[in-house]
Design a protein around this motif. Sequence first.
Motif, short mmCIF file in Angstrom:
data_model
loop_
_atom_site.label_atom_id
_atom_site.label_comp_id
_atom_site.label_asym_id
_atom_site.label_seq_id
_atom_site.Cartn_x
_atom_site.Cartn_y
_atom_site.Cartn_z
N GLY A 75 -42.59 -37.44 -97.03
CA GLY A 75 -42.22 -38.13 -95.81
C GLY A 75 -41.22 -39.22 -96.10
O GLY A 75 -41.07 -39.65 -97.23
N MET A 76 -40.52 -39.66 -95.06
CA MET A 76 -39.65 -40.81 -95.21
C MET A 76 -40.56 -42.01 -95.20
O MET A 76 -41.12 -42.35 -94.17
N GLY A 77 -40.78 -42.63 -96.31
CA GLY A 77 -41.82 -43.63 -96.39
C GLY A 77 -41.38 -44.95 -96.95
O GLY A 77 -40.52 -45.61 -96.40
N PHE B 63 -39.28 -47.96 -90.67
CA PHE B 63 -38.96 -48.87 -91.77
C PHE B 63 -40.15 -49.73 -92.18
O PHE B 63 -40.01 -50.65 -92.97
N ASP B 64 -41.35 -49.44 -91.65
CA ASP B 64 -42.53 -50.26 -91.91
C ASP B 64 -43.29 -49.89 -93.17
O ASP B 64 -44.23 -50.58 -93.55
N GLY B 65 -42.96 -48.81 -93.82
CA GLY B 65 -43.68 -48.37 -95.00
C GLY B 65 -44.14 -46.95 -94.81
O GLY B 65 -43.95 -46.34 -93.77
N CYS C 248 -35.35 -50.20 -98.37
CA CYS C 248 -33.97 -50.29 -97.86
C CYS C 248 -33.85 -51.43 -96.85
O CYS C 248 -32.91 -52.22 -96.92
N LYS C 249 -34.80 -51.51 -95.93
CA LYS C 249 -34.76 -52.57 -94.94
C LYS C 249 -34.85 -53.95 -95.60
O LYS C 249 -34.12 -54.87 -95.22
N THR C 250 -35.71 -54.09 -96.59
CA THR C 250 -35.85 -55.37 -97.30
C THR C 250 -34.53 -55.76 -97.97
O THR C 250 -34.10 -56.92 -97.89
N ILE C 251 -33.87 -54.80 -98.60
CA ILE C 251 -32.60 -55.07 -99.28
C ILE C 251 -31.53 -55.48 -98.28
O ILE C 251 -30.82 -56.48 -98.47
N ILE C 252 -31.41 -54.72 -97.20
CA ILE C 252 -30.37 -55.01 -96.21
C ILE C 252 -30.63 -56.35 -95.52
O ILE C 252 -29.71 -57.15 -95.33
N THR C 253 -31.88 -56.62 -95.18
CA THR C 253 -32.23 -57.90 -94.54
C THR C 253 -31.94 -59.06 -95.48
O THR C 253 -31.43 -60.10 -95.04
#
Length: 119
Positions: A77-79, A61-63, A85-90
């Motif tokens: 890649g999953m990038g 989830f770091d980029g 997604c992490k920013t939105i959920i956080t």
Amino acid sequence: MVPMDATLIEQVIINLLENAVYHSHSDEPIDLNITVHDGLAWFDITDHGTGIPPERLDTLFDGYTPSPNSSGDSHKGMGIGLSICKTIITAHGGTITAANEKQGARFTFTLPLGEDIYE
């Protein structure tokens, strides 16, 4: 009730589903389950494919980080999508995690429940 920006959460779900389609390398169904417990809505997206390389789990989830097995297509890649997604959920007060299952990968995110308007 889950207080959320529905458009942003929809984008998170779409991103996770698209990643499952492109990166699982499987024709098996992708499962989306939503449960409620411990004051949270739990969203689980599970594929039945190849899973995530274990060395990538801690930084997923770091980029964007290039995948050594990237093909020449547009889904290398999953990038950065996972970072967003992490920013939105956080920002919604939730958490997001990824783990390998016996076969495939599971992405789980939580969102805190709001006050029940029916109580």
